[in-house]
Design an enzyme around this catalytic site. Sequence first.
Site, mmCIF file in Angstrom:
data_model
loop_
_atom_site.group_PDB
_atom_site.id
_atom_site.type_symbol
_atom_site.label_atom_id
_atom_site.label_comp_id
_atom_site.label_asym_id
_atom_site.label_seq_id
_atom_site.Cartn_x
_atom_site.Cartn_y
_atom_site.Cartn_z
ATOM 1 N N HIS A 318 3.467 6.431 -3.035
ATOM 2 C CA HIS A 318 2.778 6.623 -4.305
ATOM 3 C C HIS A 318 1.381 6.030 -4.166
ATOM 4 O O HIS A 318 1.209 4.812 -4.224
ATOM 5 C CB HIS A 318 3.527 5.926 -5.447
ATOM 6 C CG HIS A 318 4.831 6.554 -5.793
ATOM 7 N ND1 HIS A 318 5.968 5.832 -6.061
ATOM 8 C CD2 HIS A 318 5.192 7.843 -5.914
ATOM 9 C CE1 HIS A 318 6.967 6.649 -6.344
ATOM 10 N NE2 HIS A 318 6.513 7.889 -6.259
ATOM 11 N N THR A 535 1.385 1.745 -2.328
ATOM 12 C CA THR A 535 2.124 1.023 -3.358
ATOM 13 C C THR A 535 3.418 0.479 -2.758
ATOM 14 O O THR A 535 4.299 0.028 -3.484
ATOM 15 C CB THR A 535 2.438 1.959 -4.546
ATOM 16 O OG1 THR A 535 1.286 2.725 -4.862
ATOM 17 C CG2 THR A 535 2.792 1.178 -5.786
ATOM 18 N N TRP A 536 3.554 0.560 -1.448
ATOM 19 C CA TRP A 536 4.742 0.088 -0.728
ATOM 20 C C TRP A 536 5.974 0.892 -1.130
ATOM 21 O O TRP A 536 7.090 0.385 -1.114
ATOM 22 C CB TRP A 536 4.955 -1.411 -0.960
ATOM 23 C CG TRP A 536 3.720 -2.214 -0.741
ATOM 24 C CD1 TRP A 536 3.125 -2.510 0.451
ATOM 25 C CD2 TRP A 536 2.894 -2.816 -1.746
ATOM 26 N NE1 TRP A 536 1.980 -3.253 0.254
ATOM 27 C CE2 TRP A 536 1.805 -3.449 -1.093
ATOM 28 C CE3 TRP A 536 2.947 -2.865 -3.137
ATOM 29 C CZ2 TRP A 536 0.804 -4.130 -1.776
ATOM 30 C CZ3 TRP A 536 1.944 -3.535 -3.814
ATOM 31 C CH2 TRP A 536 0.894 -4.167 -3.140
ATOM 32 N N HIS A 537 5.774 2.157 -1.481
ATOM 33 C CA HIS A 537 6.872 3.020 -1.928
ATOM 34 C C HIS A 537 7.158 4.109 -0.897
ATOM 35 O O HIS A 537 7.246 5.285 -1.224
ATOM 36 C CB HIS A 537 6.540 3.651 -3.275
ATOM 37 C CG HIS A 537 6.417 2.685 -4.404
ATOM 38 N ND1 HIS A 537 6.009 3.052 -5.664
ATOM 39 C CD2 HIS A 537 6.668 1.350 -4.468
ATOM 40 C CE1 HIS A 537 6.007 1.991 -6.457
ATOM 41 N NE2 HIS A 537 6.403 0.931 -5.743
ATOM 42 N N SER A 538 7.298 3.723 0.349
ATOM 43 C CA SER A 538 7.539 4.687 1.420
ATOM 44 C C SER A 538 8.910 5.324 1.273
ATOM 45 O O SER A 538 9.900 4.643 0.997
ATOM 46 C CB SER A 538 7.458 3.978 2.778
ATOM 47 O OG SER A 538 6.222 3.316 2.924
#
Length: 605
Positions: A318, A535-538
């Site tokens: 994201h 956003t560290w939303h891998s």
Amino acid sequence: MLPHPVQAEYDLVFAGGGTTACIIASRLATALPDLSILVLESGPTTKGKTEHIQPGQASTHLAPTSKTMQFYTSTSSEFLGGRSAAVQSGRCVGGGSSVNFMVYNRPAASDFDAWEMEFGNPGWSAKDLIPLLQKAETYEIDPDGPTHGSNGPLKVSFGGNEMLDIGKQFLDIGPKFDKDRPRSEEGNAFDEDSINVFFPCPKWISSDGRRSDVAHHYVYNKNLENLSVFDGCLVNRVVIENGVATGVEYLFDKRVYESSLQDVRRVKARKLVVVSAGAMGSPLILERSGIGKKEILEKAGIQLVHEISGVGANYQDHASYASPYIVDPNTKTLDSLFRGEPETRRIAIEKWEKNGSGLLSINEIESAIKMRPLPHELVELGPEFTEYWNEVLANHPDRPLFWLSAAPFHPGIYADLQPLNFMGSETILGYPASRGYLHISSADPYAAPDFNAGFLSDPVDVVALRWAYKKAREIIRRLPAFRGALAPAHPNFAPSSPAARFGNTPVPLDAPKIIYSAEDDKAIDANVHQFVKTTWHSLGTCAMKPIEQGGVVDSSLNVYGIKNLKVADVSIPPSNVNANTYSTAIAIGEKAAVIIAKELEHIGI
């Protein structure tokens, strides 16, 4: 002496000990006490450590010296102004749940429904997954809410502290300025009523100020004799014999156990191997195991065992775009805490230890809106947005274009800045069109992968973030605490442009909106390319969809063509969800536990 007494055989072996693995292993070990389960996690233990219990220490895990994060650096990109994207991923027992910012953000129902209807995964619709999310939580705010849970292991509240002024002002001024978007107390009900409303943000934090991570709430608190969770165990590959996964090879991770010999060891799985190393780790384990695209494996010196071209493809995140604004010096923010100022930290520790309150009991997101263009606003996004709108959002009224909040701190780097107080307009795209990839670069499990984050590679994402900047700025400049913009981090508007006049006091609610020229739009676009980040939303790198569509696993999480091998973590979503990955990881973990239990002929975890 070895760091852990790993036995030669277990029934189930998990390669990875993050959020999803801990949930599955705990549920199965509790329901099936005769089942022996091993979880191998490459990072350190988190048991009883304050930095994994105090919510306010989340940002410390992002430090370059952190041992609880794996740092991935993408190739430099023309879409990022020549920058490389840095993406961190949890590397410790509990994974992301032990280090994240605990934002309670749930997806749209249509996100889950797409997994079933668009990608042919029966049992993965919203009606199947929402009850599992309810099962996992105790929603302290309103335990009787129709989509929330009342007796789960993970607590949700507003944290152990009152909302800071920035959060209150965003919640107050937003609906007054944008009358088409009212205030609501609920922004996470999976439906369209959660869209285009300003709402207070719950947190995966208990009302007494403790982090709701899975390590402490699914594993450490149970002392299950048939479950072994070992830290510092780096899985090299899955052992596959005649098309059957029979175990894994691992070594004691030198980043956790520095003096351990780097000899490769093997443990057998009598029934099942579950790869659960996250969107960043799982495709790399599969590729080192000989599962992936032939030319990629050959280039890395790995012998092909079974070709699945989708392994490591479809990388998604994201994209986040944040702009800092200066606030009144008397407005309380998190800046002094994040700067490490001794007096602020002393007071924060004292309050937290006394009753779980204070700055260490919250996160940085206190109020937000999941914003979706209204029909009359679509023209503002331009014709280049039309195809994306029609394909992704138009027929799904429960989907926003982006998440927007005013965070009570500077969202960037503190180096060389005066000790001012800041707020940041934090914009996060819900469904970026851009895609990347992640592949091994060699057979060495410590080697950095070949990683392309893909941020902004599709221009529609820039269009969306350009509009988001304009919407955010109109709200932020009306907040009572507003005292101007940190100009170097904002678009470089021409001095003669009205858009360049930020001012240093708030404007009235009825002040005219800023009119942006085509040149102003170019300046915003350039700023987006300069500052967009993870956003560290891998997710998505081992997608659950048909193999001919680039899938890696089927609806039962089985890796195509290999028996007794599953992948279960946030690498399996076939399409993005408008949610922080914690909610998604929980849903996958609870669902995977049900699937595996049924396959073992035991029903009713």
